[in-house]
Design an enzyme around this catalytic site. Structure first.
Site, PDB file in Angstrom:
ATOM      1  N   TRP A   1     -31.390  25.421  14.881  1.00 16.99           N
ATOM      2  CA  TRP A   1     -30.092  26.220  15.060  1.00 16.99           C
ATOM      3  C   TRP A   1     -30.689  27.522  13.983  1.00 16.99           C
ATOM      4  O   TRP A   1     -29.929  28.488  15.036  1.00 16.99           O
ATOM      5  CB  TRP A   1     -29.039  25.396  13.857  1.00 16.99           C
TER       6      TRP A   1
ATOM      7  N   ASP B   1     -25.300  29.884   7.688  1.00 17.39           N
ATOM      8  CA  ASP B   1     -24.443  28.838   8.542  1.00 17.39           C
ATOM      9  C   ASP B   1     -25.061  27.025   7.134  1.00 17.39           C
ATOM     10  O   ASP B   1     -25.649  27.095   7.233  1.00 17.39           O
ATOM     11  CB  ASP B   1     -25.569  28.509   9.425  1.00 17.39           C
TER      12      ASP B   1
ATOM     13  N   LYS C   1     -18.318  19.059  11.167  1.00 16.16           N
ATOM     14  CA  LYS C   1     -19.730  18.050  10.653  1.00 16.16           C
ATOM     15  C   LYS C   1     -18.466  17.484   9.164  1.00 16.16           C
ATOM     16  O   LYS C   1     -19.527  16.623   8.517  1.00 16.16           O
ATOM     17  CB  LYS C   1     -20.649  19.376   9.843  1.00 16.16           C
TER      18      LYS C   1
HETATM   19  C1  LIG Z   1     -24.004  21.809  14.856  1.00 17.51           C
HETATM   20  C2  LIG Z   1     -25.013  22.850  14.071  1.00 17.51           C
HETATM   21  C3  LIG Z   1     -24.454  24.190  14.245  1.00 17.51           C
HETATM   22  C4  LIG Z   1     -23.823  24.708  15.868  1.00 17.51           C
HETATM   23  O1  LIG Z   1     -22.680  24.333  15.797  1.00 17.51           O
HETATM   24  P1  LIG Z   1     -21.627  24.604  17.185  1.00 17.51           P
HETATM   25  O2  LIG Z   1     -19.943  24.551  16.141  1.00 17.51           O
HETATM   26  O3  LIG Z   1     -21.785  23.657  17.971  1.00 17.51           O
HETATM   27  O4  LIG Z   1     -22.026  25.431  17.926  1.00 17.51           O
HETATM   28  C5  LIG Z   1     -24.611  25.043  14.094  1.00 17.51           C
HETATM   29  N1  LIG Z   1     -25.790  25.248  13.015  1.00 17.51           N
HETATM   30  C6  LIG Z   1     -25.605  24.118  11.877  1.00 17.51           C
HETATM   31  C7  LIG Z   1     -25.936  24.171  11.003  1.00 17.51           C
HETATM   32  C8  LIG Z   1     -25.130  22.753  12.931  1.00 17.51           C
HETATM   33  O5  LIG Z   1     -25.115  21.550  11.912  1.00 17.51           O
END
Ligand SMILES: *Cc1c(COP(=O)(O)O)cnc(C)c1O
Length: 361
Positions: A99, A166, A190
């Site tokens: 990511w 993030d 998540k």
């Molecule tokens: C799952 C995830 C993403 C992607 O998220 P989306 O909502 O599917 O775009 C980005 N960063 C991290 C750390 C993730 O776990």
């Protein structure tokens, strides 16, 4: 009996979130109408939006001068929205996983990107710590929890430039000092709600500094000024997020979650370290509290499929590791009860008893 859900995302949610959201889908606040079919501008949904933002501010102790907005597009859209709004000349990125790498790739469309460090050559098994953040960067981007590789940055880093994080997979999992960050974002699926909503916590004074034109929908200020209602927000995921945050508050808030998360993670990592058939993939000090990645030792490698089948028999779901790591990944987000982790540990012990080639002392 409901399976124990170890899936990495979309992932386990508090039962209360699922039940209360189901009720509102059938009848929102006794209106006889579904949450899915009422106006987002009605007073009942406005109250949901207000409470969700309030709970974010309260539970994360967000200081004055920050806004909380809810957007579509997933965390992935933030990979481009962040540089669109903040990158004038140069940005710094810490490359700790898939990511993080995707975020960095997107930023390159907007300006110079300095990768301050990467653990890619070691398949992202650790968090690099020895690096210099250029003092003239517009911001420094990190991924606090690497969902795929099971590593996590456990502290709020010091940065000479605005820190962007993030936190898709560890928001509300540990106490953070929001004042050390300029912007925090994450997809909800998540640790918070079903997929479809992305939260952004942003320091207002950071915005409006880049010289480029920003399309209206991609400008954070649009969403701040319109209370996340410039266009129709994802009402069902926002409602579910509110329910999760009510649950979180009733269960002691983020500090209580952190304590519980540390206990759950220790329980599982201790078994991985003790059990001669398994081995963890992440550097010990960087082990994630949320995503526990492990494989079978070389001696037992051929037993991986058997173990996965065995966990399925035990009603344990979603343990297959991501293809870039292999083996197993147990995602033990906030809503995972300690009993779920214990059930996995018991399964590992039982599997060892049945399959170990010899007695280990
Ligand atoms: C799952 C995830 C993403 C992607 O998220 P989306 O909502 O599917 O775009 C980005 N960063 C991290 C750390 C993730 O776990």
């Amino acid at each position: 009996m409901k399976k124990v859900n170890f899936s990495a995302g979309p992932s386990i949610l508090p039962q209360q979130t699922i039940e209360e959201t189901s009720k509102a889908i059938l009848d929102f606040n006794g209106s006889t109408l579904s949450l899915m079919e009422v106006s987002h501008r009605g007073k009942d949904f406005q109250a949901v939006m207000d409470e969700t933002i309030e709970l974010f501010k309260e539970l994360l102790n967000i200081p004055q001068g920050y806004s909380v907005v809810f957007l579509g597009g997933g965390a992935s859209l933030q990979f481009c929205m962040v540089p669109f709004n903040l990158l004038e000349k140069k940005a710094a990125y810490l490359n700790t996983g898939t990511w993080a790498n995707k975020a960095q790739k997107e930023a390159k469309l907007f300006g110079e990107v300095v990768e301050v460090a990467t653990s890619k050559p070691d398949n992202y098994t650790y968090i690099p710590k020895d690096y210099t953040i250029p003092a003239d960067a517009d911001y420094f981007h990190i991924t606090t929890n690497n969902t795929i590789f099971g590593t996590e940055i456990h502290t709020d880093l010091d940065s000479p430039v605005p820190l962007v994080a993030d936190m898709s997979s560890d928001i509300f999992a540990r106490v953070i000092d929001v004042s050390k960050y300029a912007l925090i974002y994450g997809g909800a699926q998540k640790n918070l709600a079903p997929a479809g909503v992305t939260f952004v916590i942003v320091k207002d004074e950071l915005l409006g500094k880049v010289s480029r034109q920003i399309p209206t929908m991609l400008d954070y200020r649009t969403h701040i000024e319109n209370g996340s209602m410039f266009n129709t927000p994802p009402v069902v995921p926002i409602y579910a997020a509110m329910q999760t945050l009510r649950w979180l508050k009733a269960n002691g808030g983020v500090a209580a979650m952190e304590k519980k998360n540390k206990e759950k993670a220790a329980l599982l990592y201790n078994e991985i370290d003790r059990n001669p058939m398994f081995v963890g993939t992440a550097n010990k000090e960087d082990r994630s509290l949320m995503n526990v990645c492990f494989v079978m030792t070389d001696e037992y490698k051929e037993k991986e499929a058997d173990f996965l089948a065995f966990t399925k028999e035990k009603n344990l779901d979603g343990l297959k590791g991501h293809r870039s790591v292999g083996g197993f990944r147990a995602s033990i987000y906030n809503a995972m009860p300690v009993e779920g982790v214990q059930a996995l540990v018991d399964a590992m012990k039982e599997f060892e008893k049945k399959n170990a080639k010899r007695q280990y002392i």
